[in-house]
Design an enzyme around this catalytic site. Sequence first.
Site, PDB file in Angstrom:
ATOM      1  N   GLU A 103       0.841  -1.214   0.000  1.00 38.76           N
ATOM      2  CA  GLU A 103       0.000   0.000   0.000  1.00 38.76           C
ATOM      3  C   GLU A 103       0.871   1.257   0.000  1.00 38.76           C
ATOM      4  OE1 GLU A 103      -2.342  -1.653   3.345  1.00 38.76           O
ATOM      5  OE2 GLU A 103      -4.071  -1.023   2.185  1.00 38.76           O
ATOM      6  N   GLU A 123      -3.679  -9.228   3.800  1.00 43.17           N
ATOM      7  CA  GLU A 123      -4.429  -8.875   5.014  1.00 43.17           C
ATOM      8  C   GLU A 123      -5.560  -9.851   5.304  1.00 43.17           C
ATOM      9  OE1 GLU A 123      -3.285  -6.731   2.829  1.00 43.17           O
ATOM     10  OE2 GLU A 123      -2.741  -4.834   3.757  1.00 43.17           O
TER      11      GLU A 123
HETATM   12  C1  LIG Z   1      -4.324  -0.358   8.420  1.00 45.84           C
HETATM   13  C2  LIG Z   1      -3.797  -1.729   8.200  1.00 45.84           C
HETATM   14  C3  LIG Z   1      -2.842  -1.747   7.093  1.00 45.84           C
HETATM   15  C4  LIG Z   1      -2.135  -2.781   6.739  1.00 45.84           C
HETATM   16  C5  LIG Z   1      -2.333  -4.094   7.295  1.00 45.84           C
HETATM   17  C6  LIG Z   1      -1.116  -4.967   7.122  1.00 45.84           C
HETATM   18  O1  LIG Z   1      -0.151  -4.643   6.509  1.00 45.84           O
HETATM   19  S1  LIG Z   1      -1.236  -6.430   7.909  1.00 45.84           S
HETATM   20  C7  LIG Z   1       0.324  -7.196   7.542  1.00 45.84           C
HETATM   21  C8  LIG Z   1       0.331  -7.737   6.175  1.00 45.84           C
HETATM   22  N1  LIG Z   1       1.576  -8.415   5.937  1.00 45.84           N
HETATM   23  C9  LIG Z   1       1.688  -9.716   5.965  1.00 45.84           C
HETATM   24  O2  LIG Z   1       0.747 -10.445   6.170  1.00 45.84           O
HETATM   25  C10 LIG Z   1       3.069 -10.251   5.726  1.00 45.84           C
HETATM   26  C11 LIG Z   1       3.451 -11.171   6.824  1.00 45.84           C
HETATM   27  N2  LIG Z   1       4.807 -11.670   6.677  1.00 45.84           N
HETATM   28  C12 LIG Z   1       5.132 -12.598   5.792  1.00 45.84           C
HETATM   29  O3  LIG Z   1       4.385 -13.071   4.984  1.00 45.84           O
HETATM   30  C13 LIG Z   1       6.542 -13.107   5.860  1.00 45.84           C
HETATM   31  O4  LIG Z   1       7.002 -12.876   7.168  1.00 45.84           O
HETATM   32  C14 LIG Z   1       7.512 -12.458   4.861  1.00 45.84           C
HETATM   33  C15 LIG Z   1       7.499 -10.953   4.956  1.00 45.84           C
HETATM   34  C16 LIG Z   1       7.156 -12.906   3.439  1.00 45.84           C
HETATM   35  C17 LIG Z   1       8.948 -12.964   5.190  1.00 45.84           C
HETATM   36  O5  LIG Z   1       8.936 -14.371   5.207  1.00 45.84           O
HETATM   37  P1  LIG Z   1      10.170 -15.192   5.805  1.00 45.84           P
HETATM   38  O6  LIG Z   1       9.853 -16.625   5.585  1.00 45.84           O
HETATM   39  O7  LIG Z   1      11.424 -14.655   5.255  1.00 45.84           O
HETATM   40  O8  LIG Z   1      10.205 -14.857   7.350  1.00 45.84           O
HETATM   41  P2  LIG Z   1       9.147 -15.179   8.494  1.00 45.84           P
HETATM   42  O9  LIG Z   1       7.801 -15.305   7.939  1.00 45.84           O
HETATM   43  O10 LIG Z   1       9.664 -16.308   9.304  1.00 45.84           O
HETATM   44  O11 LIG Z   1       9.190 -13.836   9.335  1.00 45.84           O
HETATM   45  C18 LIG Z   1      10.383 -13.451  10.027  1.00 45.84           C
HETATM   46  C19 LIG Z   1       9.975 -12.791  11.320  1.00 45.84           C
HETATM   47  O12 LIG Z   1       9.300 -11.571  11.013  1.00 45.84           O
HETATM   48  C20 LIG Z   1       8.040 -11.530  11.671  1.00 45.84           C
HETATM   49  N3  LIG Z   1       7.108 -10.783  10.822  1.00 45.84           N
HETATM   50  C21 LIG Z   1       6.890 -10.951   9.528  1.00 45.84           C
HETATM   51  N4  LIG Z   1       5.997 -10.077   9.078  1.00 45.84           N
HETATM   52  C22 LIG Z   1       5.659  -9.321  10.133  1.00 45.84           C
HETATM   53  C23 LIG Z   1       4.765  -8.230  10.306  1.00 45.84           C
HETATM   54  N5  LIG Z   1       4.062  -7.723   9.276  1.00 45.84           N
HETATM   55  N6  LIG Z   1       4.662  -7.689  11.526  1.00 45.84           N
HETATM   56  C24 LIG Z   1       5.374  -8.167  12.569  1.00 45.84           C
HETATM   57  N7  LIG Z   1       6.240  -9.217  12.463  1.00 45.84           N
HETATM   58  C25 LIG Z   1       6.367  -9.765  11.256  1.00 45.84           C
HETATM   59  C26 LIG Z   1       7.656 -12.980  11.816  1.00 45.84           C
HETATM   60  O13 LIG Z   1       6.715 -13.156  12.811  1.00 45.84           O
HETATM   61  C27 LIG Z   1       8.990 -13.625  12.121  1.00 45.84           C
HETATM   62  O14 LIG Z   1       9.294 -13.429  13.464  1.00 45.84           O
HETATM   63  P3  LIG Z   1       9.065 -14.596  14.529  1.00 45.84           P
HETATM   64  O15 LIG Z   1       9.662 -14.053  15.764  1.00 45.84           O
HETATM   65  O16 LIG Z   1       9.729 -15.811  13.979  1.00 45.84           O
HETATM   66  O17 LIG Z   1       7.587 -14.776  14.651  1.00 45.84           O
END
Ligand SMILES: CC/C=C\CC(=O)SCCNC(=O)CCNC(=O)[C@H](O)C(C)(C)COP(=O)(O)OP(=O)(O)OC[C@H]1O[C@@H](n2cnc3c(N)ncnc32)[C@H](O)[C@@H]1OP(=O)(O)O
Length: 719
Positions: A103, A123
Amino acid sequence: MAQLTRVSGSVGLITLQNPPVNALSAAVRQGIVDTVKKAVSDPLVKCVVICGQNGVFCGGADIREFGAPMTGPPLVPMIHAIEATNKPVVAAIEGAALGGGLELALGCHYRIIHSKARVGLPEVTLGLLPAAGGSQRLPRLIGVPAALELITTGRHVSAAEALKLGIVDQVTDDNTVDTTVKFALSVVGRSLESRRISTFPCPPVSDLDAVFDVAMQRVRQSARGAIAPVTCVQAVRAAATLPYTQGMKREQELMATLFTSGQARALQYCFFAQRAVSRWSMPSGARWDTSKPRPISKAAVIGLGTMGRGIAVALAQAGLSVVAVETQEKQLMDAKQAVSGMLERGAKRRGVAPALGLVSYSHNIQAVAEADLVIEAVFEDMDLKKKVFQQLSAVCKPGTLLCTNTSSLDVDHLASQTPSPELVVGMHFFAPAHVMKLLEVVYGPRSSPQAVATAMQLGKKMGKVSVAVGNCRGFVGNRMLKPYMEQAFFLLEEGATPELVDQALEEFGFAMGVFRMSDLSGLDVGWRVRKADGLVDPDATSGRSARIRQGRRYSPLGDLLCEQGRFGQKAGRGWYQYDKPGSRVAKPDPWLHNFLEQYRARHGLGVRHIDHQEVLERCLYALINEGFRILEDGIAAGPEDIDAIYVFGYGWPRYRGGPMFYAGMVGLANVLERLEHFHQVHPDVPYLQPCSLLRRLVASGSPPIQKWREVIRKVHSQL
Ligand SMILES: CC/C=C\CC(=O)SCCNC(=O)CCNC(=O)[C@H](O)C(C)(C)COP(=O)(O)OP(=O)(O)OC[C@H]1O[C@@H](n2cnc3c(N)ncnc32)[C@H](O)[C@@H]1OP(=O)(O)O
């Protein structure tokens, strides 16, 4: 946090800094607001590039902040301010731009992406909608049908597809930031009027109503009971039918209903639970971060029935060289054809070359001599598996990890057949093994932490959600299934029908109710197990004794059906009837209803009215109660492990978070009170007796699920 530097003389480079995925925390949003303002007001800056540090643009809003009161600048005005600037702002997308990350990029005037990066609005998978303008900008950019599909599925899109759809302006194989800086300089001075997506009209669609009707039907069918996909359709409809400002207002209203919903909380819990299970621990104190896995390059699979074939495919698709062994020549030939077909179809779907060359076939067990890891997948029979393990011990090179694919057999007993029990673990795959996400990695008391670490890493390589669990009858998933199914059988005795029970469970969100599932997997599977356990007594066909086995209430209904050859779908009849053997359409069966009536009459069982609520409470609370016992016994390390197993392996609706999360949502005191009631009514059903950990948690004030481990630790330390 975001850092502004000036590069190439006149480019303001804003770098998002919030490892690991540069999520848009309050501090990052504040950083963006500040740096954009600074860059825009700096006369030396002619254009702006936004990128993320460490090769990831942005993983979206910081999900960890969702539970707390909002602080820092909101996303919507921040993105508006970027779009409204009169200097070109270009997003340099590496790694991923997801959710709020995309976004943010859609608020920029141009988007350049690395060829290996991906974008998406996931989302919906968190129970939300893209409410930082995503539901309004994406349809304006790529059209309603494509935006609807992406927003309602949350699918990630490759760079190539993003270019094709028109989400990005350019794909690069080179350094993304350097390329974007050059690009930004090249567009300095060009009008930005046509680059502000919020000013675009939605591309016209011929029959808008039909498009939305079809989309609504699709999401209602595919995500039964989930509210976010339906709300996403409504938000995109607003984009297609309202001016931008009004559409944004609608987006915010719709988001408000989702943001605090139980479904959103459950789905966000699942997101973290899925990741938490990789940080496994064993009662011995061994842990994921102190146990080093062995490198595995060559694997072997013994037994090429349905499971073995799927496992061979999963291994080859993960890039491992696989020796597939089946002693029966005809089976081996059939398996070779089937495995090749599965690999070809999988490769076609993923747009890659099939890994046919990675699999070699043999009818001789000697062929596994050089394998680093062997997965035995022969028929579920202890004597047969013991024989295979003895053979493997003689054939394999020293140090080979021996894994058994079993759904319930004693892994430790099998380990005792080998001279190196520390190298033995269970790998409980779910059918079809190359498709299903769940893998239970079962450690026995003698399994080494390294063996567990290796199996867990292999699971990850195969794309599985791997959960390390202790060795007990049925491990975690099937152990909890037993009281669930038992209650379903008892409900039939008390007056319910398979249709009523299944309808209640399917309305709850299960893809299939317990009886349809039993018909699909085959009634004979459980019958064989009950026979082996000495529970099936053909002489005791009448009277109360027929319903008491080994001192507890028992329902012989499943056994009686099997005696009639009603093995389920494959036989064309089971709890339901089917047009022909193998047919999938379950129809209510008058024969079965008549059979139940006669059965109840024979056993003097009164029929009473049973409603959906009772079905849910009896079946689900019995299952949950066993989950608490599993935690108490240390078979699962935490509630997230159980929930991940149920969501990824047993069709538990993800938007209900898993059985243990659901118990917390319903209220632990409530679950305890209902179990106490049911146990009072059915004192001969031990599964309904509330477990002491549940009592303990309620006595501690029903802490949130994230705090359960502390209570569990206390219980274990007192044992
Ligand atoms: C008004 C509202 C507006 C917007 C709403 C949103 O944006 S909601 C969030 C939308 N985003 C997602 O759903 C993406 C989520 N993340 C992923 O799909 C993957 O993490 C990603 C970015 C593709 C990376 O994948 P990878 O396999 O490399 O790593 P992993 O998934 O193990 O993540 C690593 C650690 O990062 C933490 N994490 C990932 N995304 C977020 C996030 N958006 N917020 C907070 N933390 C995030 C994830 O939990 C892992 O940490 P851990 O301690 O192992 O849990």
